[in-house]
Design a protein around this motif. Structure first.
Motif, PDB file in Angstrom:
ATOM      1  N   MET A   1     -35.781 -64.948  34.128  1.00  0.00           N
ATOM      2  CA  MET A   1     -36.090 -65.345  35.506  1.00  0.00           C
ATOM      3  C   MET A   1     -37.463 -66.019  35.532  1.00  0.00           C
ATOM      4  N   VAL A   2     -37.547 -67.144  36.220  1.00  0.00           N
ATOM      5  CA  VAL A   2     -38.810 -67.865  36.353  1.00  0.00           C
ATOM      6  C   VAL A   2     -38.992 -68.221  37.810  1.00  0.00           C
ATOM      7  N   GLY A   3     -40.117 -67.838  38.382  1.00  0.00           N
ATOM      8  CA  GLY A   3     -40.352 -68.143  39.797  1.00  0.00           C
ATOM      9  C   GLY A   3     -39.347 -67.407  40.660  1.00  0.00           C
ATOM     10  N   SER A   4     -38.593 -68.154  41.475  1.00  0.00           N
ATOM     11  CA  SER A   4     -37.669 -67.534  42.417  1.00  0.00           C
ATOM     12  C   SER A   4     -36.276 -67.309  41.847  1.00  0.00           C
ATOM     13  N   GLY A   5     -36.022 -67.715  40.602  1.00  0.00           N
ATOM     14  CA  GLY A   5     -34.690 -67.540  40.048  1.00  0.00           C
ATOM     15  C   GLY A   5     -34.613 -68.006  38.615  1.00  0.00           C
ATOM     16  N   PRO A   6     -33.428 -67.922  38.036  1.00  0.00           N
ATOM     17  CA  PRO A   6     -33.264 -68.311  36.640  1.00  0.00           C
ATOM     18  C   PRO A   6     -33.363 -69.821  36.475  1.00  0.00           C
ATOM     19  N   VAL A   7     -33.723 -70.240  35.270  1.00  0.00           N
ATOM     20  CA  VAL A   7     -33.730 -71.658  34.932  1.00  0.00           C
ATOM     21  C   VAL A   7     -32.279 -72.116  34.830  1.00  0.00           C
ATOM     22  N   ARG A  55     -50.998 -74.207  23.073  1.00  0.00           N
ATOM     23  CA  ARG A  55     -50.527 -75.576  22.925  1.00  0.00           C
ATOM     24  C   ARG A  55     -49.766 -76.094  24.149  1.00  0.00           C
ATOM     25  N   PHE A  56     -49.005 -75.214  24.816  1.00  0.00           N
ATOM     26  CA  PHE A  56     -48.042 -75.720  25.791  1.00  0.00           C
ATOM     27  C   PHE A  56     -48.156 -75.122  27.193  1.00  0.00           C
ATOM     28  N   ALA A  57     -49.032 -74.174  27.422  1.00  0.00           N
ATOM     29  CA  ALA A  57     -49.087 -73.523  28.732  1.00  0.00           C
ATOM     30  C   ALA A  57     -49.589 -74.449  29.837  1.00  0.00           C
ATOM     31  N   HIS A  58     -50.193 -75.581  29.485  1.00  0.00           N
ATOM     32  CA  HIS A  58     -50.661 -76.532  30.503  1.00  0.00           C
ATOM     33  C   HIS A  58     -49.617 -77.613  30.777  1.00  0.00           C
ATOM     34  N   TRP A  59     -48.457 -77.520  30.143  1.00  0.00           N
ATOM     35  CA  TRP A  59     -47.404 -78.521  30.364  1.00  0.00           C
ATOM     36  C   TRP A  59     -46.705 -78.242  31.700  1.00  0.00           C
ATOM     37  N   HIS A  60     -45.715 -79.066  32.021  1.00  0.00           N
ATOM     38  CA  HIS A  60     -45.105 -79.026  33.347  1.00  0.00           C
ATOM     39  C   HIS A  60     -44.230 -77.781  33.533  1.00  0.00           C
ATOM     40  N   HIS A  61     -43.938 -77.467  34.785  1.00  0.00           N
ATOM     41  CA  HIS A  61     -43.042 -76.371  35.142  1.00  0.00           C
ATOM     42  C   HIS A  61     -41.633 -76.679  34.588  1.00  0.00           C
ATOM     43  N   PRO A  62     -40.908 -75.673  34.076  1.00  0.00           N
ATOM     44  CA  PRO A  62     -41.212 -74.237  34.064  1.00  0.00           C
ATOM     45  C   PRO A  62     -41.803 -73.740  32.751  1.00  0.00           C
ATOM     46  N   ILE A  63     -42.356 -74.631  31.927  1.00  0.00           N
ATOM     47  CA  ILE A  63     -42.843 -74.216  30.603  1.00  0.00           C
ATOM     48  C   ILE A  63     -43.915 -73.133  30.701  1.00  0.00           C
ATOM     49  N   PRO A  64     -44.954 -73.288  31.537  1.00  0.00           N
ATOM     50  CA  PRO A  64     -45.959 -72.211  31.616  1.00  0.00           C
ATOM     51  C   PRO A  64     -45.368 -70.867  32.020  1.00  0.00           C
ATOM     52  N   ALA A  65     -44.448 -70.879  32.996  1.00  0.00           N
ATOM     53  CA  ALA A  65     -43.856 -69.618  33.460  1.00  0.00           C
ATOM     54  C   ALA A  65     -43.005 -68.979  32.366  1.00  0.00           C
ATOM     55  N   LEU A  66     -42.275 -69.794  31.618  1.00  0.00           N
ATOM     56  CA  LEU A  66     -41.460 -69.247  30.529  1.00  0.00           C
ATOM     57  C   LEU A  66     -42.341 -68.618  29.456  1.00  0.00           C
ATOM     58  N   LEU A  67     -43.430 -69.276  29.118  1.00  0.00           N
ATOM     59  CA  LEU A  67     -44.331 -68.723  28.111  1.00  0.00           C
ATOM     60  C   LEU A  67     -45.020 -67.463  28.619  1.00  0.00           C
ATOM     61  N   GLU A  68     -45.317 -67.427  29.907  1.00  0.00           N
ATOM     62  CA  GLU A  68     -45.939 -66.231  30.476  1.00  0.00           C
ATOM     63  C   GLU A  68     -44.973 -65.052  30.443  1.00  0.00           C
ATOM     64  N   ALA A  69     -43.687 -65.322  30.628  1.00  0.00           N
ATOM     65  CA  ALA A  69     -42.696 -64.244  30.646  1.00  0.00           C
ATOM     66  C   ALA A  69     -42.283 -63.803  29.243  1.00  0.00           C
ATOM     67  N   ALA A  70     -42.602 -64.591  28.226  1.00  0.00           N
ATOM     68  CA  ALA A  70     -42.169 -64.281  26.860  1.00  0.00           C
ATOM     69  C   ALA A  70     -42.964 -63.120  26.271  1.00  0.00           C
TER      70      ALA A  70
END
Length: 210
Positions: A1-7, A55-70
């Motif tokens: 789950m990322v933000g309000s729902g799944p990717v 390397r990638f947390a500053h890239w576009h959504h939803p990449i930062p959120a996915l890395l934060e949840a990993a």
């Protein structure tokens, strides 16, 4: 789950310093991969997840959120290697299949597919020849041109992605063709269009000799 729902949509981004791919999974999780040029065997000093975020947390959504949840335990790091083209996949009664014959870069996602094609082709040709060495020679003749062609295409895609990323903005879409672009689909036709060799029909399976 990322933000309000799944990717719900996947894709690949080419940016300065690497590439990131996203693929939603049926169970609601998301598969993410990152590619970057680093020395072989070098590990992130603070762990692989921290290195991905660096390397990638500053890239576009939803990449930062996915890395934060990993979690660290979910991260697998692999150096990417390619096997040089072999002059033959068979000798005598021995044949090479899969990565042992044509280990390739993962840019086309064809490594496992080509191993399956190898196995299907080998089974058909063993059924079609009374001599194992002749069957294996036919297998080499059938499989080596196709798999080495696919390995070359995969290598070229990686080179194009690297050049596009170097010239594009960090963390934004590079000049990759959309998945539905007819030019891309046409270029993949030689990779996607495949039929196994037809075994001889109308007779019993021959005995296998040396």
């Amino acid at each position: 789950m990322v933000g309000s729902g799944p990717v719900t949509a996947g894709g690949e981004t080419w940016g300065r310093g690497g590439r990131v791919g996203i693929a939603p999974l049926p169970d609601g999780r998301t598969y993410l991969f990152g590619v970057a040029d680093t020395p072989a065997g070098r590990r992130g000093p603070d762990g692989e997840l921290a290195e991905l975020r660096r390397r990638f947390a500053h890239w576009h959504h939803p990449i930062p959120a996915l890395l934060e949840a990993a979690t660290e335990s979910a991260v697998m790091r692999h150096d990417v290697h390619e096997l040089p083209p072999l002059p033959s996949y068979a000798t005598g009664r021995v044949a090479l299949l899969g990565d042992a014959a044509h280990g390739m870069t993962p840019n086309l996602g064809q490594g496992a597919n080509q191993a399956l094609e190898d196995a299907v082709t080998l089974a058909a040709l063993l059924d079609d020849h009374s001599s194992i060495p002749r069957a294996l020679a036919a297998y080499d003749h059938e499989r080596r041109p196709r798999t080495q062609m696919i390995a070359r295409r995969s290598r070229r895609i990686g080179a194009v992605a690297r050049r596009a990323g170097e010239s594009g903005p960090a963390g934004h879409d590079g000049p990759a063709l959309p998945v539905a672009d007819p030019r891309l689909l046409d270029s993949l036709a030689p990779v996607l269009d495949w039929q196994p060799p037809a075994a001889r029909s109308g007779r019993a399976r021959p005995g296998i000799d040396g």
